[in-house]
Design an enzyme around this catalytic site. Sequence first.
Site, PDB file in Angstrom:
ATOM      1  N   TYR A  74       1.104  -1.138  -0.024  1.00 28.48           N
ATOM      2  CA  TYR A  74       0.263  -0.334  -0.248  1.00 28.48           C
ATOM      3  C   TYR A  74       1.246   0.992   0.170  1.00 28.48           C
ATOM      4  O   TYR A  74       1.651   1.750   0.260  1.00 28.48           O
ATOM      5  CB  TYR A  74      -1.078  -0.155   0.833  1.00 28.48           C
ATOM      6  CG  TYR A  74      -1.752  -0.877   1.621  1.00 28.48           C
ATOM      7  CD1 TYR A  74      -2.719  -1.702   0.383  1.00 28.48           C
ATOM      8  CD2 TYR A  74      -2.559  -1.656   3.029  1.00 28.48           C
ATOM      9  CE1 TYR A  74      -3.084  -2.962  -0.103  1.00 28.48           C
ATOM     10  CE2 TYR A  74      -3.269  -1.884   2.809  1.00 28.48           C
ATOM     11  CZ  TYR A  74      -3.216  -3.110   1.225  1.00 28.48           C
ATOM     12  OH  TYR A  74      -4.503  -4.302   2.283  1.00 28.48           O
ATOM     13  N   PHE A 223     -14.299  -5.395   1.618  1.00 30.76           N
ATOM     14  CA  PHE A 223     -15.150  -4.906   0.909  1.00 30.76           C
ATOM     15  C   PHE A 223     -16.199  -5.284   1.769  1.00 30.76           C
ATOM     16  O   PHE A 223     -17.286  -5.806   1.091  1.00 30.76           O
ATOM     17  CB  PHE A 223     -15.343  -5.542  -0.326  1.00 30.76           C
ATOM     18  CG  PHE A 223     -13.960  -5.087  -1.259  1.00 30.76           C
ATOM     19  CD1 PHE A 223     -13.069  -3.911  -1.287  1.00 30.76           C
ATOM     20  CD2 PHE A 223     -13.430  -5.512  -2.547  1.00 30.76           C
ATOM     21  CE1 PHE A 223     -12.112  -3.803  -1.570  1.00 30.76           C
ATOM     22  CE2 PHE A 223     -12.569  -5.394  -3.627  1.00 30.76           C
ATOM     23  CZ  PHE A 223     -12.163  -4.082  -2.864  1.00 30.76           C
ATOM     24  N   PRO A 224     -15.996  -4.652   2.881  1.00 29.37           N
ATOM     25  CA  PRO A 224     -17.726  -5.377   3.640  1.00 29.37           C
ATOM     26  C   PRO A 224     -18.787  -4.674   2.757  1.00 29.37           C
ATOM     27  O   PRO A 224     -20.145  -5.124   3.231  1.00 29.37           O
ATOM     28  CB  PRO A 224     -17.164  -4.864   4.905  1.00 29.37           C
ATOM     29  CG  PRO A 224     -15.903  -4.254   5.293  1.00 29.37           C
ATOM     30  CD  PRO A 224     -15.562  -4.402   3.937  1.00 29.37           C
ATOM     31  N   LEU A 225     -19.023  -3.513   2.513  1.00 35.57           N
ATOM     32  CA  LEU A 225     -19.557  -2.431   1.742  1.00 35.57           C
ATOM     33  C   LEU A 225     -19.911  -2.291   0.370  1.00 35.57           C
ATOM     34  O   LEU A 225     -20.480  -2.080  -0.035  1.00 35.57           O
ATOM     35  CB  LEU A 225     -19.323  -1.400   2.684  1.00 35.57           C
ATOM     36  CG  LEU A 225     -19.802  -1.214   3.459  1.00 35.57           C
ATOM     37  CD1 LEU A 225     -19.086   0.675   4.516  1.00 35.57           C
ATOM     38  CD2 LEU A 225     -20.573  -1.272   4.763  1.00 35.57           C
ATOM     39  N   GLY A 226     -18.877  -2.860  -0.231  1.00 38.54           N
ATOM     40  CA  GLY A 226     -18.966  -3.671  -1.516  1.00 38.54           C
ATOM     41  C   GLY A 226     -17.405  -3.472  -2.461  1.00 38.54           C
ATOM     42  O   GLY A 226     -17.293  -3.990  -3.229  1.00 38.54           O
ATOM     43  N   GLY A 227     -16.662  -2.934  -2.124  1.00 35.45           N
ATOM     44  CA  GLY A 227     -15.840  -1.897  -2.369  1.00 35.45           C
ATOM     45  C   GLY A 227     -15.481  -1.135  -3.382  1.00 35.45           C
ATOM     46  O   GLY A 227     -16.463   0.054  -3.041  1.00 35.45           O
ATOM     47  N   PHE A 228     -15.369  -1.767  -4.463  1.00 32.15           N
ATOM     48  CA  PHE A 228     -15.423  -0.767  -5.850  1.00 32.15           C
ATOM     49  C   PHE A 228     -16.925  -0.221  -6.586  1.00 32.15           C
ATOM     50  O   PHE A 228     -16.853   0.519  -7.210  1.00 32.15           O
ATOM     51  CB  PHE A 228     -13.714  -1.290  -7.325  1.00 32.15           C
ATOM     52  CG  PHE A 228     -13.165  -0.741  -6.557  1.00 32.15           C
ATOM     53  CD1 PHE A 228     -12.802   0.149  -6.156  1.00 32.15           C
ATOM     54  CD2 PHE A 228     -12.058  -2.587  -6.555  1.00 32.15           C
ATOM     55  CE1 PHE A 228     -10.408  -0.006  -5.545  1.00 32.15           C
ATOM     56  CE2 PHE A 228     -10.781  -3.180  -6.107  1.00 32.15           C
ATOM     57  CZ  PHE A 228     -10.265  -1.731  -5.800  1.00 32.15           C
ATOM     58  N   PRO A 230     -20.076   0.242  -4.506  1.00 36.87           N
ATOM     59  CA  PRO A 230     -21.070  -0.295  -3.246  1.00 36.87           C
ATOM     60  C   PRO A 230     -22.048  -0.696  -3.309  1.00 36.87           C
ATOM     61  O   PRO A 230     -22.924  -0.926  -4.097  1.00 36.87           O
ATOM     62  CB  PRO A 230     -20.994   1.117  -3.640  1.00 36.87           C
ATOM     63  CG  PRO A 230     -19.847   1.626  -4.069  1.00 36.87           C
ATOM     64  CD  PRO A 230     -19.510   0.844  -4.724  1.00 36.87           C
TER      65      PRO A 230
END
Length: 298
Positions: A74, A223-228, A230
């Site tokens: 990162y 990506f618990p909220l959908g990542g790329f 949402p």
Amino acid sequence: MTTSTGTTTSGTTRPLPGGAYTMGDLTVSRVGYGAMQLAGPHAFGPPADRAAAVAVLREAVALGVTHIDTADFYGPHVTNEIIREALHPYPAGVHVVTKVGAERGADGSWPVAREPHQLRRAVEQNLEHLGLDRLDVVNLRAGGLERPEPGSIERPFAALARMQDEGLIRHLGLSTVSADQVAQAQQIAPVVCVQNMYNIANRQDDPLIDSLAEQGIAFVPYFPLGGFSPIQSGRLDAVAARLGTTPSAVAQAWLLRRSPNVLLIPGTSSVAHLRENVAAADLVLPDAELAELDAIGA
């Protein structure tokens, strides 16, 4: 599961957000912090405000978070250097989990780096940039950005196991893997956690979560909220409105209810957003709302 409190550097106890879970011999808060967003856009280059990034990490620990997830690619190197600046010497009970298996190209690409010599260099760079003599947990990233890739992981995982035997790594984990690859790795060395893409709308790993829970292995959804992409769900929005909270908080609370071995690592570069994520650990989902949410990914 373990107790739901930890000890601060001053000796006082504090609640661990979401309770606690034991990975190997490490007790961590079930709500952790994913440091990916501390670097620049798309986890590349430096952040616009380094002081703000440092403040987020320090606030996370002040709120009881003891599980910091990172990777030296990162930035590259940026996120780990910020973690060191913010937290070193690390408070007792705070554990940094990193991953290897990829690098960053000058163009921001994510080339695979799973040859033994590449993994050794990655481990050494993590140690250097985090200021550690031994890494608490190292995850082998075996797949792509969002899903596993078929094939054997024996050679790279065995390379990490050798470094574990040397004392450079305390525990080993996996990232973006199939159930078969988890089983293959366990024939080489114990696995304490698995990181895969998973959320309320993408539940292909339901059987794997249940299998890992039976074995006492943590499952860490990224990506618990959908990542790329949402999560877009009218049902999720409706439940959040009825409970007087945000869809993000509901989605995270659902993950914590999904199984006791699920650990969260939501990321943010904002102290205010960090506090919202940690507060989601206290959100109670009534049975009726839980059933409605379960149907989203069915």
